[in-house]
Motif scaffolding. Sequence first.
Motif, PDB file in Angstrom:
ATOM      1  N   ALA A   7      10.293   6.848   6.640  1.00  0.00           N
ATOM      2  CA  ALA A   7      11.669   7.335   6.748  1.00  0.00           C
ATOM      3  C   ALA A   7      12.572   6.797   5.646  1.00  0.00           C
ATOM      4  N   LEU A   8      12.317   5.553   5.198  1.00  0.00           N
ATOM      5  CA  LEU A   8      13.250   4.894   4.288  1.00  0.00           C
ATOM      6  C   LEU A   8      12.861   4.963   2.814  1.00  0.00           C
ATOM      7  N   ILE A   9      11.568   5.056   2.511  1.00  0.00           N
ATOM      8  CA  ILE A   9      11.156   5.042   1.101  1.00  0.00           C
ATOM      9  C   ILE A   9      11.740   6.198   0.296  1.00  0.00           C
ATOM     10  N   PRO A  10      11.748   7.434   0.805  1.00  0.00           N
ATOM     11  CA  PRO A  10      12.272   8.537  -0.026  1.00  0.00           C
ATOM     12  C   PRO A  10      13.708   8.333  -0.486  1.00  0.00           C
ATOM     13  N   ASP A  11      14.558   7.739   0.341  1.00  0.00           N
ATOM     14  CA  ASP A  11      15.970   7.585  -0.011  1.00  0.00           C
ATOM     15  C   ASP A  11      16.300   6.212  -0.602  1.00  0.00           C
ATOM     16  N   GLU A  66      13.671  -1.037  -1.676  1.00  0.00           N
ATOM     17  CA  GLU A  66      14.535  -1.695  -0.688  1.00  0.00           C
ATOM     18  C   GLU A  66      14.271  -1.147   0.712  1.00  0.00           C
ATOM     19  N   GLY A  67      14.010   0.161   0.803  1.00  0.00           N
ATOM     20  CA  GLY A  67      13.658   0.745   2.093  1.00  0.00           C
ATOM     21  C   GLY A  67      12.367   0.165   2.640  1.00  0.00           C
ATOM     22  N   THR A  68      11.388  -0.068   1.754  1.00  0.00           N
ATOM     23  CA  THR A  68      10.144  -0.703   2.187  1.00  0.00           C
ATOM     24  C   THR A  68      10.398  -2.106   2.714  1.00  0.00           C
ATOM     25  N   ALA A  69      11.262  -2.851   2.046  1.00  0.00           N
ATOM     26  CA  ALA A  69      11.581  -4.213   2.501  1.00  0.00           C
ATOM     27  C   ALA A  69      12.251  -4.194   3.865  1.00  0.00           C
ATOM     28  N   VAL A 123       0.834  -1.204   0.000  1.00  0.00           N
ATOM     29  CA  VAL A 123       0.000   0.000   0.000  1.00  0.00           C
ATOM     30  C   VAL A 123       0.869   1.255   0.000  1.00  0.00           C
ATOM     31  N   VAL A 124       1.893   1.290   0.843  1.00  0.00           N
ATOM     32  CA  VAL A 124       2.758   2.469   0.918  1.00  0.00           C
ATOM     33  C   VAL A 124       3.512   2.676  -0.396  1.00  0.00           C
ATOM     34  N   VAL A 125       4.005   1.575  -0.973  1.00  0.00           N
ATOM     35  CA  VAL A 125       4.686   1.693  -2.266  1.00  0.00           C
ATOM     36  C   VAL A 125       3.732   2.247  -3.318  1.00  0.00           C
ATOM     37  N   GLY A 126       2.470   1.776  -3.295  1.00  0.00           N
ATOM     38  CA  GLY A 126       1.494   2.261  -4.256  1.00  0.00           C
ATOM     39  C   GLY A 126       1.162   3.728  -4.080  1.00  0.00           C
ATOM     40  N   ILE A 127       1.220   4.200  -2.833  1.00  0.00           N
ATOM     41  CA  ILE A 127       0.896   5.606  -2.574  1.00  0.00           C
ATOM     42  C   ILE A 127       2.037   6.525  -2.972  1.00  0.00           C
ATOM     43  N   PHE A 128       3.264   6.123  -2.670  1.00  0.00           N
ATOM     44  CA  PHE A 128       4.395   7.025  -2.851  1.00  0.00           C
ATOM     45  C   PHE A 128       5.171   6.804  -4.153  1.00  0.00           C
ATOM     46  N   LEU A 129       5.080   5.606  -4.729  1.00  0.00           N
ATOM     47  CA  LEU A 129       5.868   5.321  -5.917  1.00  0.00           C
ATOM     48  C   LEU A 129       4.958   5.016  -7.107  1.00  0.00           C
ATOM     49  N   GLU A 130       5.547   4.851  -8.267  1.00  0.00           N
ATOM     50  CA  GLU A 130       4.799   4.621  -9.498  1.00  0.00           C
ATOM     51  C   GLU A 130       4.378   3.151  -9.616  1.00  0.00           C
ATOM     52  N   PRO A 131       3.348   2.869 -10.450  1.00  0.00           N
ATOM     53  CA  PRO A 131       2.919   1.475 -10.650  1.00  0.00           C
ATOM     54  C   PRO A 131       4.056   0.535 -11.052  1.00  0.00           C
TER      55      PRO A 131
END
Length: 471
Positions: free
Chosen positions: A418-422, A426-429, A277-285
Motif C-alpha cells: 500500500a505504501l511503496i507506490p506513493d 520511506e513507505g517500506t520503513a 526483498v520488496v524494495v528489490g522487487i518494486f524499485l531500482e537497485p
Amino acid sequence: MAVIETAEKLLPAGLRPIGGRTLRMLAAVLTEGGEKATAQRMALTAFSIRILSAALAFISQIVLARLMGEYEYGVFVFVWVLVVMVGDLSCLGFHTAIVRFLPQYKAAGAFDEIRGLTGTARVFALLSGTAMLAAGMLGLHFFGDTIEAYYLVPIFLGLLAMPMIALGDILEGTSRANHWAVMALSPVYIIRPILIIAFMLIAIAMGAPHTAVTAMQAALAATFVTALGQYGATLYRLRRHFDEGPRKVDFLAWLSVAFPIFLIEGVSFLLTNSDVVVVGIFLEPHDVAIYFAAAKTMALVHFINFSVKAAAGPRFSAIIAEGDHAQLASAAADAARWTFWPALGVGLAVLAAGHLLLSLFGGAFTAGYLVMAILLAGILAKSLVGPAETLLMMAGKQNLCVALYAGALTANVSLNLALIPDYGIEGTAIATASAMAVEAILLHVAVRRALGIVLFAFTSPSAATPEMRVR
C-alpha cells in the motif's frame, strides 16, 4: 577483589559508588557459577561479539558500496539477502531444535541422544541445503526469462552457497546449546565478513571488475571456507566433551519440533527481510542500496536482541526442564530488560550520528536518514518484550508462534504494497516498523495467556501466575 579495589580508587570520588557496584556486578557475572551466571556470561560474550561483528559488517558494507557504486551494490545486497534468508530456512528449524533438546539431554545424561541429534542435524542440513540448491537451479532454468538480467548470474552463484549456509546454522545452534558463544557466533558474524572483503579486494587486485558478480564470487568462497572451518572446529570440540559411543536417533520427534520452528522462523525471516526483498522487487537497485544502507546502519541496534536471545534460549530450556515457573518468569523479565535499555541507548546514539554514518557509504546515501528514524521506532517497540518468541518456542508453543508471525507478516506485506507506490523507501520503513509493533503486541499477549507471564521491559516477574503452562 584487589583489581576491583584498585579500579575503584582510580575512579573520581563522585563515580566511586556506582562504579564500584558496576565492577562488582561484572566480577560476579564473570566468576559465579549457576545457570543464571552462565547465561549472563554468554550474553556478555555474545554482546561483545555482536558489537565487533556489527562494526565489521558496517565497515564491510561501506567498503563494498565504495568499490561497486550504488547500482552494483544494490544488486549485490538484494541477492545476498535472498540467499542468506533462504539458506537459513533450508535446515528446516533443526538449528533451533538443537538448542531446545541438547540442554535437556545433557541434564538427563542422555549422551546417546546428543550424539544422534548433532550428527543427524548436520547430515540433514547438507541434504536440505542441496535440495534447495537444486530447486533454485530449476527455477532459474524455467523462469529465468522473468528475472531482470542483472540478477541472474549473482543468483546462480548464491545458490551454490545454500548447503554451506545451512550447515553453518546447524553448527551455530550446536555451539549455542553448549554455551560456546565464541564458536557459535564468530564464524558467521566475524570471519565470513572479513573473508568476503579480503576475497573481493584480492579479485579486484587481480583485474576482476567492480561488479555484483565479483562480490558474489567473493561471498561464495568466504561461505565455503567459513563453514568448513567451523565444521572441523565444532566436531573436534564435541568429541572432547562427549565420548564416542552409540547414537540414538529419534528423527520424527525432533522433526515434530523443528518443523513448527521452521514455520516460525520462516515467517520471522520474511518479516525481518521482506522490506529489502520488496524494495528489490518494486524499485531500482539504486533505491535498494540506499534503503539497505539505512537498515544496515540501524541494524547496529539489532545485535542487542540477538545477543540476549542467544543466551536466553538454553537458559529458558533448562529452567522449563526443571519446572520452576517463578525462575522462568524472572529469567524472562531479565531478558526483556537486558534487551530494551541497551537498545534505547545504542539506538539514540546511532540516530544522532546517522547523517555521518550514511555519508560513509557515499553522498547519495544520506537520503536514507528518515528511514533510520522510522526503523528505530519499530526496533524499540519489539525490544519491549525481549526474546519472547524464544521463550514460547522453548516452552513448546511453536504453533502459536507461527500464527502470530503470520499475522505480523500479513500486516507487513499489506502495508508495503500500500505504501511503496506513493512513499517509496520511506513507505517500506513505515510498514516494517508497524509490523514490528504488531509483532510485539501479539507476543506480549501470547506469553501472558500461554505461560502466565507478563513479559514487558517495565514489569517485574511477580505478575506471573502460580502454574507454568508448558507442553
